[in-house]
Design an enzyme around this catalytic site. Structure first.
Site, PDB file in Angstrom:
ATOM      1  CE  LYS A 114     -15.388  17.843  27.896  1.00 25.52           C
ATOM      2  NZ  LYS A 114     -14.439  17.119  28.580  1.00 25.52           N
ATOM      3  CE  LYS A 203     -14.850  17.854  20.715  1.00 22.51           C
ATOM      4  NZ  LYS A 203     -13.994  18.418  21.588  1.00 22.51           N
ATOM      5  CE  LYS A 206     -12.170   9.450  24.789  1.00 19.63           C
ATOM      6  NZ  LYS A 206     -11.263   9.511  25.721  1.00 19.63           N
TER       7      LYS A 206
HETATM    8  P1  TYM Z   1      -9.339  13.519  24.970  1.00 21.01           P
HETATM    9  O1  TYM Z   1      -9.318  12.176  25.627  1.00 21.01           O
HETATM   10  O2  TYM Z   1     -10.810  14.020  25.001  1.00 21.01           O
HETATM   11  O3  TYM Z   1      -9.119  13.022  23.635  1.00 21.01           O
HETATM   12  C1  TYM Z   1      -7.614  12.288  23.293  1.00 21.01           C
HETATM   13  C2  TYM Z   1      -7.242  12.773  22.095  1.00 21.01           C
HETATM   14  O4  TYM Z   1      -8.099  12.550  20.962  1.00 21.01           O
HETATM   15  C3  TYM Z   1      -8.393  13.776  20.006  1.00 21.01           C
HETATM   16  N1  TYM Z   1      -9.986  13.756  19.745  1.00 21.01           N
HETATM   17  C4  TYM Z   1     -10.075  13.915  18.330  1.00 21.01           C
HETATM   18  N2  TYM Z   1      -9.580  13.967  17.197  1.00 21.01           N
HETATM   19  C5  TYM Z   1     -10.086  14.363  16.255  1.00 21.01           C
HETATM   20  N3  TYM Z   1     -11.274  14.261  15.948  1.00 21.01           N
HETATM   21  C6  TYM Z   1     -11.971  14.280  17.011  1.00 21.01           C
HETATM   22  N4  TYM Z   1     -13.418  14.331  16.986  1.00 21.01           N
HETATM   23  C7  TYM Z   1     -11.589  13.957  18.501  1.00 21.01           C
HETATM   24  N5  TYM Z   1     -12.081  13.863  19.446  1.00 21.01           N
HETATM   25  C8  TYM Z   1     -10.876  13.749  20.258  1.00 21.01           C
HETATM   26  C9  TYM Z   1      -7.989  14.676  21.026  1.00 21.01           C
HETATM   27  O5  TYM Z   1      -7.713  16.036  20.499  1.00 21.01           O
HETATM   28  C10 TYM Z   1      -6.971  14.207  21.855  1.00 21.01           C
HETATM   29  O6  TYM Z   1      -5.733  14.366  21.197  1.00 21.01           O
HETATM   30  N6  TYM Z   1      -7.469  17.188  27.455  1.00 21.01           N
HETATM   31  C11 TYM Z   1      -7.371  15.976  26.746  1.00 21.01           C
HETATM   32  C12 TYM Z   1      -6.550  14.964  27.604  1.00 21.01           C
HETATM   33  C13 TYM Z   1      -5.134  15.629  27.916  1.00 21.01           C
HETATM   34  C14 TYM Z   1      -3.787  16.009  27.317  1.00 21.01           C
HETATM   35  C15 TYM Z   1      -2.871  16.034  28.217  1.00 21.01           C
HETATM   36  C16 TYM Z   1      -3.524  16.124  25.850  1.00 21.01           C
HETATM   37  C17 TYM Z   1      -4.691  15.697  29.503  1.00 21.01           C
HETATM   38  N7  TYM Z   1      -3.251  16.236  29.411  1.00 21.01           N
HETATM   39  C18 TYM Z   1      -1.465  16.671  27.673  1.00 21.01           C
HETATM   40  C19 TYM Z   1      -2.272  16.160  25.528  1.00 21.01           C
HETATM   41  C20 TYM Z   1      -1.320  16.659  26.473  1.00 21.01           C
HETATM   42  C21 TYM Z   1      -8.379  15.394  26.232  1.00 21.01           C
HETATM   43  O7  TYM Z   1      -9.560  15.482  27.214  1.00 21.01           O
HETATM   44  O8  TYM Z   1      -8.379  14.415  25.354  1.00 21.01           O
END
Ligand code: TYM
Length: 334
Positions: A114, A203, A206
């Site tokens: 990032k 990947k 967003k």
């Molecule tokens: P975030 O909001 O970026 O993404 C949410 C979930 O989507 C999955 N993901 C993907 N899976 C497959 N291919 C992709 N291209 C892809 N992009 C995103 C992410 O792996 C995630 O499961 N830090 C986390 C949010 C968070 C969290 C937590 C997760 C905060 N606290 C506690 C688990 C437990 C995040 O930014 O996810």
């Protein structure tokens, strides 16, 4: 110990939801509601680590809650809530910052990616890098540890953060006595890493600006089909699952496998050409997202808010005693 394994996961209420979020996370959350004690969190505090316009996060949280309900999360069968509604997240987040090391946080690839993207001007939110972006994984650890979580269902990109969560939980336990349950991550067999359709070497994300490479959950079916038809493949013409030599084709096979609960290697044998593969993936994705789009349109924001209120009450009831336990363990005057 809970009678059913406790599951916790989170998603940021930023922008819109894409196919990677759906296949890597949401779809599996829906499937886990019945045989797990499942808790899902819209992590609005995490979203603030990137600059946001006034009101953007609140609106995003409501939209994300509505999306998750439309995708099949049921507030009667799981706990769905917004992170900032349960104050213990911020409080334990601070304690976790005191047991995470600077070196550990510096090694997080998400932070490095990032900050590199921001420096190169590739993010939607400019070049500002907040201290919160750096300490983000400590708050994520707190999210998970507050619920005595056993399993964290996530996409592949979150594995490193869950490993860090285990490390800081173990460190806290060693330093202050047994306090936290040590969680494990779980990634789906297919769909754990959905790649950008235009840049299959990175990947789907967003924060990166790649509208043609990103399939949004709320794209019109026609737009979804067009994006798949134009997906970057390669010139050798053979349909084969080979992530390093054929990232574009392998990504299409993985997506098809994830939406149809199949295996990408086996699916490859059914295709001789890219065209039919692309149209089958597009059809399968449209069939998966159309009902979600329809349910989203039928939902009412007041009902969504009610569901979140109920969810926050349920979450607080679990988080408060764990926070008390951590406060006492850390030696604070109570
Ligand atoms: P975030 O909001 O970026 O993404 C949410 C979930 O989507 C999955 N993901 C993907 N899976 C497959 N291919 C992709 N291209 C892809 N992009 C995103 C992410 O792996 C995630 O499961 N830090 C986390 C949010 C968070 C969290 C937590 C997760 C905060 N606290 C506690 C688990 C437990 C995040 O930014 O996810």
């Amino acid at each position: 110990m809970h009678s059913r394994p406790r599951v916790f996961s989170g998603i940021q209420p930023t922008g819109t939801t894409h196919l990677g979020n759906y296949l890597g996370a949401i779809r599996n959350w829906v499937a886990m509601q019945d045989d797990h004690d499942a808790i899902f969190c819209i992590v609005d505090l995490h979203a603030l680590t990137m600059p946001k316009a006034p009101g953007e996060v609140a609106e995003g949280s409501l939209r994300m809650a509505r999306t998750l309900l439309a995708a099949g999360l049921d507030p009667e069968r799981c706990t769905l809530f917004v992170q900032s509604h349960v104050r213990e997240h911020s409080e334990l987040g601070w304690l976790m910052q005191t047991v995470a090391s600077y070196g550990e946080l510096s090694r997080m690839t998400q932070f490095k990616d990032k900050t590199d993207a921001a420096a190169a001007g590739q993010t939607k939110s400019g070049s500002f890098i907040s201290a919160g972006l750096f300490t983000y994984p400590a708050l994520q650890a707190a999210d998970i540890l507050l619920y005595d979580t056993n399993v964290v269902p996530v996409g592949d990109d979150q594995k490193q953060h869950i490993e860090l969560t285990r490390d800081v939980a173990e460190r806290f336990n060693n330093r202050y006595g047994d306090t936290f349950v040590i969680p494990e991550h779980r990634v789906p067999a297919a769909g754990a890493r959905v790649m950008d359709l235009q840049h299959p070497d990175r990947k789907m994300s967003k924060s990166l600006d790649s509208p043609q490479g990103t399939v949004e959950l709320f794209d019109e079916p026609k737009a979804i089909t067009k994006k798949f038809k134009r997906a970057v493949t390669d010139s050798d013409g053979e349909v084969r699952f080979d992530l390093s030599a054929k990232p574009g084709v392998s990504n299409l096979l993985s997506i098809l496998a994830a939406v149809t609960d199949d295996a990408p290697e086996g699916l490859a044998d059914r295709y001789e050409q890219y065209g039919p593969l692309k149209s089958d993936v597009a059809d399968a994705v449209v069939a998966a997202v159309e009902p979600i789009q329809e349910r989203y349109a039928e939902l009412d924001d007041d009902d969504v808010r009610d569901a979140l209120r109920l969810g926050a009450d349920k979450a607080r009831a679990i988080a408060a005693p764990v926070m008390d336990r951590a406060r006492v363990a850390a030696g604070l005057l109570v």
